[in-house]
Design a protein around this motif. Sequence first.
Motif, PDB file in Angstrom:
ATOM      1  N   VAL A   1      -6.364 -11.068  10.055  1.00  0.00           N
ATOM      2  CA  VAL A   1      -6.515  -9.720  10.607  1.00  0.00           C
ATOM      3  C   VAL A   1      -7.772  -9.721  11.470  1.00  0.00           C
ATOM      4  O   VAL A   1      -8.884  -9.917  10.966  1.00  0.00           O
ATOM      5  N   ASN A   2      -7.582  -9.517  12.762  1.00  0.00           N
ATOM      6  CA  ASN A   2      -8.706  -9.501  13.701  1.00  0.00           C
ATOM      7  C   ASN A   2      -9.193  -8.061  13.847  1.00  0.00           C
ATOM      8  O   ASN A   2      -8.778  -7.336  14.748  1.00  0.00           O
TER       9      ASN A   2
ATOM     10  N   VAL B   1       4.936 -14.288  14.756  1.00  0.00           N
ATOM     11  CA  VAL B   1       4.369 -13.006  14.328  1.00  0.00           C
ATOM     12  C   VAL B   1       3.577 -12.438  15.500  1.00  0.00           C
ATOM     13  O   VAL B   1       2.645 -13.072  16.005  1.00  0.00           O
ATOM     14  N   GLY B   2       3.952 -11.248  15.942  1.00  0.00           N
ATOM     15  CA  GLY B   2       3.245 -10.596  17.034  1.00  0.00           C
ATOM     16  C   GLY B   2       1.950  -9.964  16.573  1.00  0.00           C
ATOM     17  O   GLY B   2       1.707  -9.805  15.371  1.00  0.00           O
ATOM     18  N   THR B   3       1.116  -9.586  17.517  1.00  0.00           N
ATOM     19  CA  THR B   3      -0.172  -8.970  17.166  1.00  0.00           C
ATOM     20  C   THR B   3       0.008  -7.625  16.472  1.00  0.00           C
ATOM     21  O   THR B   3      -0.888  -7.153  15.788  1.00  0.00           O
ATOM     22  N   ASP B   4       1.189  -7.001  16.649  1.00  0.00           N
ATOM     23  CA  ASP B   4       1.462  -5.726  15.978  1.00  0.00           C
ATOM     24  C   ASP B   4       2.210  -5.913  14.668  1.00  0.00           C
ATOM     25  O   ASP B   4       2.691  -4.946  14.079  1.00  0.00           O
ATOM     26  N   GLY B   5       2.331  -7.181  14.197  1.00  0.00           N
ATOM     27  CA  GLY B   5       2.976  -7.460  12.932  1.00  0.00           C
ATOM     28  C   GLY B   5       4.472  -7.674  13.004  1.00  0.00           C
ATOM     29  O   GLY B   5       5.112  -7.895  11.969  1.00  0.00           O
ATOM     30  N   THR B   6       5.048  -7.647  14.200  1.00  0.00           N
ATOM     31  CA  THR B   6       6.489  -7.866  14.335  1.00  0.00           C
ATOM     32  C   THR B   6       6.817  -9.330  14.068  1.00  0.00           C
ATOM     33  O   THR B   6       6.270 -10.221  14.724  1.00  0.00           O
ATOM     34  N   VAL B   7       7.723  -9.574  13.112  1.00  0.00           N
ATOM     35  CA  VAL B   7       8.108 -10.935  12.741  1.00  0.00           C
ATOM     36  C   VAL B   7       9.483 -11.227  13.328  1.00  0.00           C
ATOM     37  O   VAL B   7      10.448 -10.501  13.075  1.00  0.00           O
ATOM     38  N   SER B   8       9.576 -12.288  14.116  1.00  0.00           N
ATOM     39  CA  SER B   8      10.841 -12.647  14.750  1.00  0.00           C
ATOM     40  C   SER B   8      11.097 -14.137  14.592  1.00  0.00           C
ATOM     41  O   SER B   8      10.165 -14.930  14.427  1.00  0.00           O
ATOM     42  N   ILE B   9      12.361 -14.508  14.654  1.00  0.00           N
ATOM     43  CA  ILE B   9      12.765 -15.902  14.509  1.00  0.00           C
ATOM     44  C   ILE B   9      13.841 -16.230  15.529  1.00  0.00           C
ATOM     45  O   ILE B   9      14.447 -15.335  16.133  1.00  0.00           O
ATOM     46  N   THR B  10      14.089 -17.514  15.716  1.00  0.00           N
ATOM     47  CA  THR B  10      15.264 -17.998  16.427  1.00  0.00           C
ATOM     48  C   THR B  10      15.993 -18.953  15.490  1.00  0.00           C
ATOM     49  O   THR B  10      15.374 -19.569  14.616  1.00  0.00           O
TER      50      THR B  10
ATOM     51  N   ASN C   1       8.572  -6.333   9.761  1.00  0.00           N
ATOM     52  CA  ASN C   1       7.297  -5.916  10.353  1.00  0.00           C
ATOM     53  C   ASN C   1       6.218  -5.924   9.284  1.00  0.00           C
ATOM     54  O   ASN C   1       6.385  -5.299   8.226  1.00  0.00           O
ATOM     55  N   ILE C   2       5.140  -6.631   9.552  1.00  0.00           N
ATOM     56  CA  ILE C   2       4.001  -6.664   8.635  1.00  0.00           C
ATOM     57  C   ILE C   2       3.140  -5.436   8.886  1.00  0.00           C
ATOM     58  O   ILE C   2       2.777  -5.139  10.033  1.00  0.00           O
TER      59      ILE C   2
ATOM     60  N   GLY D   1      -0.591   1.228   8.090  1.00  0.00           N
ATOM     61  CA  GLY D   1      -0.109   1.448   9.445  1.00  0.00           C
ATOM     62  C   GLY D   1       0.228   0.161  10.157  1.00  0.00           C
ATOM     63  O   GLY D   1       0.166  -0.935   9.590  1.00  0.00           O
ATOM     64  N   THR D   2       0.569   0.304  11.421  1.00  0.00           N
ATOM     65  CA  THR D   2       0.927  -0.838  12.266  1.00  0.00           C
ATOM     66  C   THR D   2      -0.334  -1.505  12.781  1.00  0.00           C
ATOM     67  O   THR D   2      -1.229  -0.821  13.302  1.00  0.00           O
ATOM     68  N   PRO D   3      -0.458  -2.816  12.650  1.00  0.00           N
ATOM     69  CA  PRO D   3      -1.638  -3.513  13.174  1.00  0.00           C
ATOM     70  C   PRO D   3      -1.845  -3.226  14.658  1.00  0.00           C
ATOM     71  O   PRO D   3      -0.895  -3.219  15.443  1.00  0.00           O
ATOM     72  N   GLY D   4      -3.102  -2.973  15.018  1.00  0.00           N
ATOM     73  CA  GLY D   4      -3.429  -2.676  16.402  1.00  0.00           C
ATOM     74  C   GLY D   4      -3.446  -1.202  16.729  1.00  0.00           C
ATOM     75  O   GLY D   4      -3.882  -0.814  17.812  1.00  0.00           O
ATOM     76  N   LEU D   5      -2.963  -0.358  15.794  1.00  0.00           N
ATOM     77  CA  LEU D   5      -2.944   1.081  16.022  1.00  0.00           C
ATOM     78  C   LEU D   5      -3.821   1.789  15.001  1.00  0.00           C
ATOM     79  O   LEU D   5      -4.085   1.265  13.919  1.00  0.00           O
TER      80      LEU D   5
END
Length: 261
Positions: free
Chosen positions: A97-98, A151-160, A172-173, A204-208
Amino acid sequence: MIPALYVAKTGLQAQDMNLTTISNNLANSSTTGFKSDRAEFQDLLYQIKRQPGAQSTQDSTLPSGLQLGTGVRIVGTQKNFTAGSLQTTDQPLDMAVNGHGFFQVLQPDGTTAYTRDGTFHLDNNGQIVTANGNALQPAIVVPTDAQSFTVGTDGTVSITTAASATSQVIGNIQTADFINPGGLQAVGSNLFLETASSGAPQVGTPGLTGLGTIQQNTLENSNVSTVNELVNMITTQRAYEMNSKVISTADQMLQNLTQNL
């Protein structure tokens, strides 16, 4: 001489506890996400022999009075929640967590704990867990056929996956912050618990809303400054020696008194 012995004794006890705090900081200088402690001292009750401001005559008052202290004690330890340095790793499940905020993890008893340690793993079901097996909250399960994990900076977790190169979101984290992080209860294993002093978690959502962003492939190092702790250890040692010297001096004065009576 007798009161001096008891006052010096409280000094020895306080400096011993202070050294314990310093040694714990140094022992955790390599612990991921560790936050250092600082001992807080407070003087004990005073024996008022002459009250400050009391009337010395009808027209004058005592400017300072006579107040004898009875020693010192440690009343608390204050957590330093300043951010540690960020270290880049090659592990996609490593996160940091930055800024402000804590990861939420589920304990075996069903309660939620909070941590700055982002060293995560996958269990046998593909769920993201801590090194002790506590599940990250909200729960995220990575499919067995996942080819990449982002994992995006806003906590969105995605895969392929092998079947589809298109990125798909699997969760979403969310992070939590407290109005008074210093009031959290440290329970070991890099975990903290909510208390009445910390206030309720603000999730809350990271970054907000003031929460820090999430950095993947990154870990937060301990915020312990070994140089500062070594300096504190030296000053603690000297204070301990001076209190020991007071006890030795009071003992010599008592010895001289008893020998001459």
